[in-house]
Design a protein around this motif. Sequence first.
Motif, short mmCIF file in Angstrom:
data_model
loop_
_atom_site.label_atom_id
_atom_site.label_comp_id
_atom_site.label_asym_id
_atom_site.label_seq_id
_atom_site.Cartn_x
_atom_site.Cartn_y
_atom_site.Cartn_z
N ASP A 247 -8.64 21.25 -26.40
CA ASP A 247 -7.90 20.11 -26.95
C ASP A 247 -7.04 20.60 -28.10
N VAL A 248 -5.73 20.35 -28.05
CA VAL A 248 -4.84 20.81 -29.11
C VAL A 248 -3.78 19.76 -29.37
N VAL A 249 -3.45 19.57 -30.63
CA VAL A 249 -2.33 18.72 -31.04
C VAL A 249 -1.16 19.64 -31.37
N ALA A 250 -0.05 19.47 -30.66
CA ALA A 250 1.16 20.25 -30.91
C ALA A 250 2.07 19.43 -31.82
N LEU A 251 2.34 19.95 -33.00
CA LEU A 251 3.05 19.19 -34.03
C LEU A 251 4.39 19.86 -34.34
N PRO A 252 5.51 19.23 -33.99
CA PRO A 252 6.82 19.83 -34.28
C PRO A 252 7.13 19.79 -35.78
N LEU A 253 7.49 20.93 -36.31
CA LEU A 253 7.88 21.01 -37.72
C LEU A 253 9.37 20.66 -37.81
N LEU A 254 9.66 19.40 -37.47
CA LEU A 254 11.02 18.88 -37.42
C LEU A 254 11.08 17.57 -38.19
N LEU A 255 12.23 17.30 -38.77
CA LEU A 255 12.38 16.11 -39.60
C LEU A 255 12.92 14.91 -38.85
N THR A 256 13.59 15.15 -37.72
CA THR A 256 14.10 14.05 -36.92
C THR A 256 13.92 14.36 -35.44
N ARG A 257 14.06 13.33 -34.61
CA ARG A 257 13.95 13.49 -33.17
C ARG A 257 15.33 13.82 -32.60
#
Length: 285
Positions: free
Chosen positions: A73-83
Amino acid sequence: MRLFVPPSPPGSPALLVIAHGSRDPRHAATVHALVRRVRALRPGLRVATGFLDFDSPSVSGQLDRLARDGVRDVVALPLLLTRAFHAKADIPAVLREASRRHPALRIRRAGVLGPSPLLTDALERRLYEAGLRPGDKGSTGVVLAAAGSSDPEAIAVIADIAREWWHTGWCAVRPAFASASLPRTEDAVRALRAEGVRRIAVAPYVIAPGRLPDRIDAGARAAGADILAGVLGPAPELARLLLRRYDAASSPAERGTPGNVVGVPGRAAGPVLPVGSGHGMNGTS
């Protein structure tokens, strides 16, 4: 007041922080400093870092390693400020491909970091570190300098953030962009000066150093900005925000949300989107 962040309970999903990557070595160093702060805030949480381009390890490589280590189980978290493009196309494609390779690995995709009050708190931290005083707020105009994007949604979000931030007491807050969109940082500084704003500060809405943040810096200096803040970097507020996004993605209410779970054990992943290019408003390339 320090915000208490509880340790992760046993069996919590691993966290994979996905950064853009850059030819500039300052980028990876800043990302790693931020991740170290996240680890310090959440003892016991397995935190890995993967890069989309230029730097290593890659996102795919880190997911392969997690799967080999028995992580399920992993949460992938984008190091981005906007979509923008990276959040909408690049990252989902990489995650779906990893899910095809590792059908037993559940990959949950967290939301991008912005907008959030924690980000504007971090922006103000950087402005005060650069020499601004809290009492200067009402007489200071701020240029909110983002990386820029061809995505209208991302540009609209930056404009909304500037408008909301202005309501907190600044003399003025104007958005600006280092690429793809207008106005440029130097043009926004000059426009505020022409309107009679005596003190002008530039707040880079970017996470790590790189080519586009350097362009923001050059524009601010060329136009004679009075205050130039540093990038968000490993600000405490940013580290807490990463954990907030992680907690939201790993909560029971989100586990079955369509679009949140990329890979489900025993279920084939969907088709892979083509990987292209474009700015995700992280502003580091």
